[in-house]
Design a protein around this motif. Structure first.
Motif, PDB file in Angstrom:
ATOM      1  N   VAL A 135      17.009  19.729  32.498  1.00  0.00           N
ATOM      2  CA  VAL A 135      15.815  19.474  33.308  1.00  0.00           C
ATOM      3  C   VAL A 135      14.639  20.302  32.804  1.00  0.00           C
ATOM      4  O   VAL A 135      13.524  19.795  32.634  1.00  0.00           O
ATOM      5  CB  VAL A 135      16.100  19.780  34.788  1.00  0.00           C
TER       6      VAL A 135
ATOM      7  N   ALA B 149      17.483  15.999  40.683  1.00  0.00           N
ATOM      8  CA  ALA B 149      16.947  17.329  40.412  1.00  0.00           C
ATOM      9  C   ALA B 149      15.534  17.431  40.968  1.00  0.00           C
ATOM     10  O   ALA B 149      14.720  16.525  40.789  1.00  0.00           O
ATOM     11  CB  ALA B 149      16.935  17.607  38.907  1.00  0.00           C
TER      12      ALA B 149
ATOM     13  N   LEU C  31      19.539  21.146  41.960  1.00  0.00           N
ATOM     14  CA  LEU C  31      20.324  19.965  41.612  1.00  0.00           C
ATOM     15  C   LEU C  31      21.120  19.501  42.820  1.00  0.00           C
ATOM     16  O   LEU C  31      21.807  20.312  43.461  1.00  0.00           O
ATOM     17  CB  LEU C  31      21.303  20.293  40.485  1.00  0.00           C
TER      18      LEU C  31
END
Length: 346
Positions: free
Chosen positions: A105, A134, A148
């Motif tokens: 991410v 996320a 998450l």
């Protein structure tokens, strides 16, 4: 299936160097060849059953070392996902990892492969274990923290008896948190989760994984092919109530992070024992002192198992970039692993 050729067809692989609480999770951002398969699970299976030249190229020596993972970005196979990824480690490809997901991410947003919206960016990741949501909290072009929403975690067996050669009969929790874990109370092996015990913990975890795998069978009700115990995670309770974690990964080495999927698995055992409820939060702390916050976001069922939807909050940092290339005369296109660093073969 035709495996990737021994001499890779890609001219250059571009990677971002990322770590999550000290655990390296590099991200391949350019140059990787396509992986066959209609779903992420099929793609992971293709890597694990023949198409593994790329995995070996990026996770073994001379281009890598034991204490790291590499994440392969893959176009998503479902319309509700923004990106997809598969975790590559020295033993195989794995369906999910919390620390690696945090690295992915951070890499996607800070490299602008996915647009960043400050102060909050939401994205969905396609993984072999399922869809992961996320939420990144961002400022000045940086991901400060990422939360998450993991796949469902559940206890497969609680206090399952296992016979061991060194420690006798032990009670082990077998739990799914994104992959299957065997959770072991560290005091049952006479150690503590401290940096000076890392080598002893790694060797104990590797031995226990072999013995537990020989005695316990697992199979995820909804994910065909997810049928192996991936890791042993040692745990202990800190004086402030945090859970101290130590996950042992192949080749007998310690996870530097608090381990997102392992901490999710441990949270699922607390739920199964009635020690946490929906809405509760716990802290997971690594062997080196890094922390994740774990939250019971929701509850559900997986097959016949009562399950939770865990949320993991933590941070990752990009610390560099690298390019990998292969020369046709390179004698080690498939990599190698020597026992001085990687331990004796299993």
């Amino acid at each position: 299936m035709t495996p990737f050729p021994a001499q890779a067809p890609w001219p250059v692989l571009k990677l971002l160097q990322v770590h999550c609480q000290g655990e390296i999770g590099k991200v391949i951002v350019e140059g990787a060849p396509p992986v066959p398969g209609a779903t992420m699970m099929e793609k992971m299976a293709a890597i694990n059953h023949g198409h593994d030249s790329l995995r070996r190229f990026v996770t073994l020596e001379p281009r890598a070392h034991a204490a790291m993972s590499v994440n392969l970005l893959v176009p998503p196979t479902r319309p509700d996902a923004d990106a997809g990824f598969i975790v590559l480690q020295s033993d195989r490809a794995h369906p999910m990892s919390g620390s690696n997901c945090l690295c992915v991410v951070t890499a996607l947003l800070e490299s602008r492969q996915v647009p960043m919206c400050e102060p909050r960016t939401v994205l969905h990741l396609d993984t072999p274990a399922g869809l992961v949501r996320a939420v990144a909290h961002c400022a000045n072009g940086r991901c400060l923290t990422v939360t998450l929403r993991n796949v469902a975690a559940f206890a497969h067996h609680l206090a399952h008896p296992v016979n061991t050669r060194k420690w006798g009969r032990m009670a082990v929790d077998i739990v799914f948190g994104g992959v299957y874990y065997a959770l072991v109370n560290v005091r049952d092996i006479g150690l503590e989760i401290r940096p000076e015990h890392a080598r002893d913990l790694a060797e104990a975890g590797a031995a226990l994984k072999r013995e537990i795998a020989a005695q316990v069978s697992v199979s995820h009700p909804d994910l065909p092919g997810v049928d192996t115990i991936a890791y042993v995670m040692f745990r202990d309770i800190e004086p402030d109530g945090a859970v101290r974690t130590c996950t042992i990964l192949d080749p007998a080495r310690v996870d530097r992070s608090p381990c997102g999927t392992g901490s999710s698995a441990n949270l699922a055992t607390l739920y199964a024992r009635g020690l946490v409820r929906r809405g509760d939060t716990r802290v997971s702390r690594s062997i080196g002192g890094g922390e994740f916050t774990l939250h019971v976001a929701d509850t559900c069922t997986v097959g016949e198992h009562a399950a939770i939807i865990p949320e993991i909050t933590g941070s990752a940092w990009i610390y560099g970039r690298e390019e990998l290339r292969i020369d046709p005369t390179d004698p080690f296109p498939q990599g190698f692993a020597l026992s001085d660093t990687w331990g004796a073969p299993a």
